[in-house]
Scaffold this motif. Sequence first.
Motif, PDB file in Angstrom:
ATOM      1  N   ASP A 161       0.836  -1.214   0.000  1.00  0.00           N
ATOM      2  CA  ASP A 161       0.000   0.000   0.000  1.00  0.00           C
ATOM      3  C   ASP A 161       0.858   1.247   0.000  1.00  0.00           C
ATOM      4  N   ILE A 162       1.818   1.234   0.911  1.00  0.00           N
ATOM      5  CA  ILE A 162       2.673   2.416   1.049  1.00  0.00           C
ATOM      6  C   ILE A 162       3.389   2.703  -0.255  1.00  0.00           C
ATOM      7  N   GLU A 163       3.861   1.632  -0.837  1.00  0.00           N
ATOM      8  CA  GLU A 163       4.612   1.810  -2.076  1.00  0.00           C
ATOM      9  C   GLU A 163       3.727   2.400  -3.171  1.00  0.00           C
ATOM     10  N   ARG A 164       2.513   1.882  -3.218  1.00  0.00           N
ATOM     11  CA  ARG A 164       1.586   2.352  -4.260  1.00  0.00           C
ATOM     12  C   ARG A 164       1.267   3.835  -4.049  1.00  0.00           C
ATOM     13  N   ASN A 165       0.927   4.176  -2.805  1.00  0.00           N
ATOM     14  CA  ASN A 165       0.590   5.574  -2.523  1.00  0.00           C
ATOM     15  C   ASN A 165       1.748   6.495  -2.817  1.00  0.00           C
ATOM     16  N   ARG A 166       2.899   6.048  -2.450  1.00  0.00           N
ATOM     17  CA  ARG A 166       4.073   6.885  -2.698  1.00  0.00           C
ATOM     18  C   ARG A 166       4.210   7.163  -4.187  1.00  0.00           C
ATOM     19  N   LYS A 167       3.941   6.123  -4.965  1.00  0.00           N
ATOM     20  CA  LYS A 167       4.056   6.270  -6.413  1.00  0.00           C
ATOM     21  C   LYS A 167       3.009   7.272  -6.931  1.00  0.00           C
ATOM     22  N   ALA A 168       1.768   7.089  -6.400  1.00  0.00           N
ATOM     23  CA  ALA A 168       0.699   7.996  -6.828  1.00  0.00           C
ATOM     24  C   ALA A 168       1.050   9.434  -6.479  1.00  0.00           C
ATOM     25  N   GLY A 169       1.555   9.610  -5.258  1.00  0.00           N
ATOM     26  CA  GLY A 169       1.947  10.959  -4.832  1.00  0.00           C
ATOM     27  C   GLY A 169       2.991  11.528  -5.764  1.00  0.00           C
ATOM     28  N   ARG A 170       3.947  10.685  -6.132  1.00  0.00           N
ATOM     29  CA  ARG A 170       5.007  11.165  -7.021  1.00  0.00           C
ATOM     30  C   ARG A 170       4.436  11.563  -8.363  1.00  0.00           C
ATOM     31  N   GLU A 171       3.473  10.759  -8.838  1.00  0.00           N
ATOM     32  CA  GLU A 171       2.872  11.072 -10.130  1.00  0.00           C
ATOM     33  C   GLU A 171       2.147  12.418 -10.092  1.00  0.00           C
ATOM     34  N   ALA A 172       1.365  12.614  -9.001  1.00  0.00           N
ATOM     35  CA  ALA A 172       0.646  13.879  -8.864  1.00  0.00           C
ATOM     36  C   ALA A 172       1.620  15.039  -8.870  1.00  0.00           C
ATOM     37  N   GLU A 173       2.699  14.835  -8.118  1.00  0.00           N
ATOM     38  CA  GLU A 173       3.721  15.883  -8.069  1.00  0.00           C
ATOM     39  C   GLU A 173       4.267  16.177  -9.452  1.00  0.00           C
ATOM     40  N   GLU A 174       4.480  15.096 -10.138  1.00  0.00           N
ATOM     41  CA  GLU A 174       5.047  15.230 -11.481  1.00  0.00           C
ATOM     42  C   GLU A 174       4.107  16.017 -12.374  1.00  0.00           C
ATOM     43  N   GLN A 175       2.812  15.696 -12.242  1.00  0.00           N
ATOM     44  CA  GLN A 175       1.822  16.414 -13.055  1.00  0.00           C
ATOM     45  C   GLN A 175       1.844  17.894 -12.757  1.00  0.00           C
ATOM     46  N   THR A 176       1.818  18.222 -11.478  1.00  0.00           N
ATOM     47  CA  THR A 176       1.835  19.629 -11.092  1.00  0.00           C
ATOM     48  C   THR A 176       3.052  20.320 -11.676  1.00  0.00           C
ATOM     49  N   ARG A 177       4.152  19.636 -11.542  1.00  0.00           N
ATOM     50  CA  ARG A 177       5.400  20.225 -12.024  1.00  0.00           C
ATOM     51  C   ARG A 177       5.307  20.488 -13.523  1.00  0.00           C
TER      52      ARG A 177
END
Lengths: 367, 425
Positions: A161-177
């Motif tokens: 779970d943690i790994e998945r969420n971390r990935k999702a968070g990174r993706e969101a960050e990437e999108q914003t960027r």
Amino acid sequence: MSRRPGAGYYTATAAKPGGGMPLIDKNDMCPVCKMMRYLNPDMEFLINPECYHSMCTGCVNRLFNDGPNQCPYAGCHKTLRRKGFKSAFFGDLAVEREVDLRRRVNSVFNQVEDDFETLRDYNNYLQMVEDLTFDLVNGTETKRREAEAQLLQWEMDHKPDIERNRKAGREAEEQTRRRLQAEQELARQRRIAAIQEQEEEKLALVRNREAVLDSMATGGQRVQLKKRGGVKAADITTAAAASAGSSLLPGSLDVGKLSIRGLKEKKKTAAPEGPYDPFGGYDFVPSRYKVHSGLGHPLLERFEHDRAHVTGGYSLEEFTARAMFEAFAGLGVFIEDEKEVGIGLSAGEVTGMAAGIAATGHVMDPR
Amino acid sequence: MATEDARYRESSQFKQWSFSHSQLAALREDTNAKAVSSISERLSERLVSGTGAPSGATSLPPSNNASNANTPDPEGSSPSLPEFLTAAEESTLVTFYVSELLRAGDHAEFSDEIKATAAVLFRRFYITNSIMTYPPQEMLIVALFFGCKAEGAFPRISDFLKTFQREHPEEILAGEFLLFRGVRFSIDVKHPFRALRGAAMELRSLGDIDSKRIDDAERRARQILRFSPLMTDAYFHYTPSQIMMAALSLADRGLAERLIQATFHYVQPQTESEANTPAASGTSGGDGQRSKPPTEDQATIVGSYIRDRVLGTVEACRDLLHKELPERREHWADRKMYKAHILPLRKKLNKCHDPDRWNLVELQRQTREQAAKKADSDDEGAGGGGRKSVDDDAAVFGGDLSGPAATKRRKVGQVKLEDPFGGAL
């Protein structure tokens, strides 16, 4: 200070948590080698997140270059490594520690609201995380240990779970960027376009001026003999010819378009508007009579030279004009007809029409 | 359209206070009907409650005579209701009180304009208000006081009281706003006096008329203007210049016709020069034509068609004024006439007047009390306050004479709110 003193493991030294922490800015002396900032203005303090004991770069290099070593602080038995050292972001090391801890807790408990069925569940989860964080930061030795154990347990249990969420968070960050980057890019392009436009306008101006100068140079002899109006007309024709000629060039099309756009906007602001009429369209020239010097009245003559009247600005002409106006104003107003059927008509003329309908528009309703 | 006429059409006298004969009659009938219904309602309320019924109202025998049609409420308390004045009777009474007003003005030595303004305001007031609602004897003094102010003379109220042998300034001041509202805030009355002077100037400048004749005619016309138009409805039906022409015509018909002919001299020209020569030789001053080339417009402004219409109107006005020549002053002041014609009407009026509105001082006091009460209730945030103030606005700005406001008034009337100003009749 409401914090409990001297319970944390890292506070086994003389330094107490909170206020007891050695503040880097406050004491400009390395607590290990007693080096003063006065002697070395470039002195920098580093800490290790293991125990948050600060020491100068010199000490770090000296003690830990040869591999892991014990913290030089008396009573602190932590084994520190060279690469664990960093410079503190916050002046208050207690804050620095809390931030570090929170970062670690957040990396483990990184569920988002969507992962929960109800808002209440999510809030309970947040409460639990916060409790745990508090135990870690401010708790007693036992509580801290418990919390640490819980944290590890959770990490072990929910690893996917943690790994998945971390990935999702990174993706969101990437999108914003990426979005931000795109916006910046757009703004940059607009700026460039504006600059280009300006330059083109300047260029067009120069070109026009040159064209005018050229036309004057070529047609100068002939133009000088003509009148002013003639010169202007010649200018216009030559300018038109110049523009017609230049429109054949590939780049000049833009120039023409630009100038037309500017023209259109200016035309819009200037609305056609006559001179201001203070009388709101009323004509004060009498149409039935004429005020002339022959008008007079024997009863009024004495006022003409009467000091009491003349001194105050009394003018017999004004009275005459007013009397004449009143004598003839409204002579052609036929109330009987106008109130029934409207101005400018007589009752006889509109009997054929539906007089009742016409009258209701003009007759004042007494109710 | 002539510029002078356009300017006259902008005046409140034309816009608000000019009516055709039928309109004026309808207005009076309407006012009378409303007054009768509201007064009979109030009187019967008093009779039912049994408190302070007006003296004589109960002792009056049942009015089962011919004019029973006036009492709109025959089935309920009609036996004890008095007989009401008809619109025609009201009109007669108003004219009588105008003559009283003029006499009072003479007594106080006011100028012609003040007397005329007061008389016209008084007449205007009693078009939209019935003489049975507000006391004419009081209102004529109010009108005189108000007329002074409207004409730029500002008498002290104490002097005024002395002249008319009153005791309290409230007696006059109480009716002041009432009158102001009744004339719908248009206090500028355009008079024919100065116009007469202008006409005399114009006649004099024609050059070929004996100046004694002009002087005599002017004197006589002024005498007529002081009395006749005020005693009739001339101010409602004709413009000041037409009234002036009519008065001049009464004084010296030849002069008036000459003046009108000189003014509307325009004849359809064959050539330009021909059109201008008669104007230049005949009338030296009365034409604004020579300054401009003759156009189509000229025919409509000073042409023969409009001349005939003006002559016709002046003739009609002349007939109207002829009914009340200054010699009738004595007639109106005559005791015998008074006893024969006015006294019965006044007796009737004493019985059928509005019990709530007759005492102006008391009315004003009540109005103020209500206003104070309303202010209190508004502080408490009563819901009805806002609606009521809307109604007040309609009442204050004379909305009772225009269409959309009338519907609003009717709506508000259904809610049965009390109008501090008394509302429309």
